[in-house]
Motif scaffolding. Sequence first.
Motif, short mmCIF file in Angstrom:
data_model
loop_
_atom_site.label_atom_id
_atom_site.label_comp_id
_atom_site.label_asym_id
_atom_site.label_seq_id
_atom_site.Cartn_x
_atom_site.Cartn_y
_atom_site.Cartn_z
N LYS A 22 45.78 -7.52 28.37
CA LYS A 22 44.40 -7.16 28.73
C LYS A 22 43.75 -6.33 27.62
N GLY A 23 44.42 -5.26 27.22
CA GLY A 23 43.84 -4.37 26.20
C GLY A 23 43.60 -5.10 24.89
N CYS A 26 40.67 -7.51 25.29
CA CYS A 26 39.41 -6.77 25.42
C CYS A 26 38.91 -6.31 24.06
N HIS A 37 33.81 -1.70 27.02
CA HIS A 37 35.18 -1.85 27.49
C HIS A 37 35.65 -0.54 28.12
N SER A 39 38.92 0.97 30.24
CA SER A 39 40.26 0.79 30.80
C SER A 39 40.51 1.95 31.75
N ASP A 42 43.18 4.06 30.39
CA ASP A 42 42.78 4.95 29.29
C ASP A 42 41.98 6.15 29.81
N ASP A 94 38.92 -2.96 32.61
CA ASP A 94 40.28 -3.40 32.25
C ASP A 94 41.30 -2.71 33.17
#
Length: 197
Positions: A22-23, A26, A37, A39, A42, A94
């Motif tokens: 995913k990361g 992205c 973006h 997350s 994150d 995300d």
Amino acid sequence: MADAKLKKAKVIFVLGGPGSGKGTQCEKIVAKYGFNHLSSGDLLRAEVESGSPRGKELQAIMEKGELVSLEIVLALIKDAMLKLVDKSPYFLIDGYPRELEQGTRFEAEVAGCHVVLYFEVTEEVMKQRLLKRGETSGRADDNEDTILQRLRTFTSKTEPVIKHYADKGKVIKVNASGTIDEVFGVVQQEFAKREIK
Ligand SMILES: Nc1ncnc2c1ncn2[C@H]1C[C@H](O)[C@@H](COP(=O)(O)OP(=O)(O)O)O1
Ligand SMILES: [Mg+2]
């Protein structure tokens, strides 16, 4: 309460098991399309880094591979979105929603879901990628025991989310077992089909 400023937001939930890429994807989408973006992982890790009491609580939960409370994640994402919505209406969210209630609460209180981008790959591949990432990531949850727990959490909690949005015709399913560029090629084709640009 939904914020009027977020009415124009086009939300793409990016889902897939831990280590599905995913990361990584992205980052490529951001570079090409300029989307925002966020997350959830994150945002949560930044809260932990800050050393706040809430951060310490979060750290204990994350080390066990469990999910943190809905209110905290929702508030962190919404604050971040309000700061970014004038840059681009598209948001890659995300790793969220991790469970169905997170999705329905998000849609009621933040913004509707435009589409779900789902990266599908086998557990074995996810595990291998995470163990490799763990050699350099410094992430406390990239170890074998926590990885197994995260894979289980994904299957029990997040797969029903994908089914929910699939029933609404909102899921773009991408086979994520190829190389990074192969996977990104499919993402671009799927975006073009849906006029996401
Ligand atoms: N298509 C791919 N092929 C090989 N490795 C990949 C890959 N996509 C991502 N990776 C690597 C990068 C990371 O070290 C690890 C996990 O990727 P990630 O983007 O951090 O996953 P996620 O954010 O879904 O947990 O796997
Ligand atoms: Mg990630």
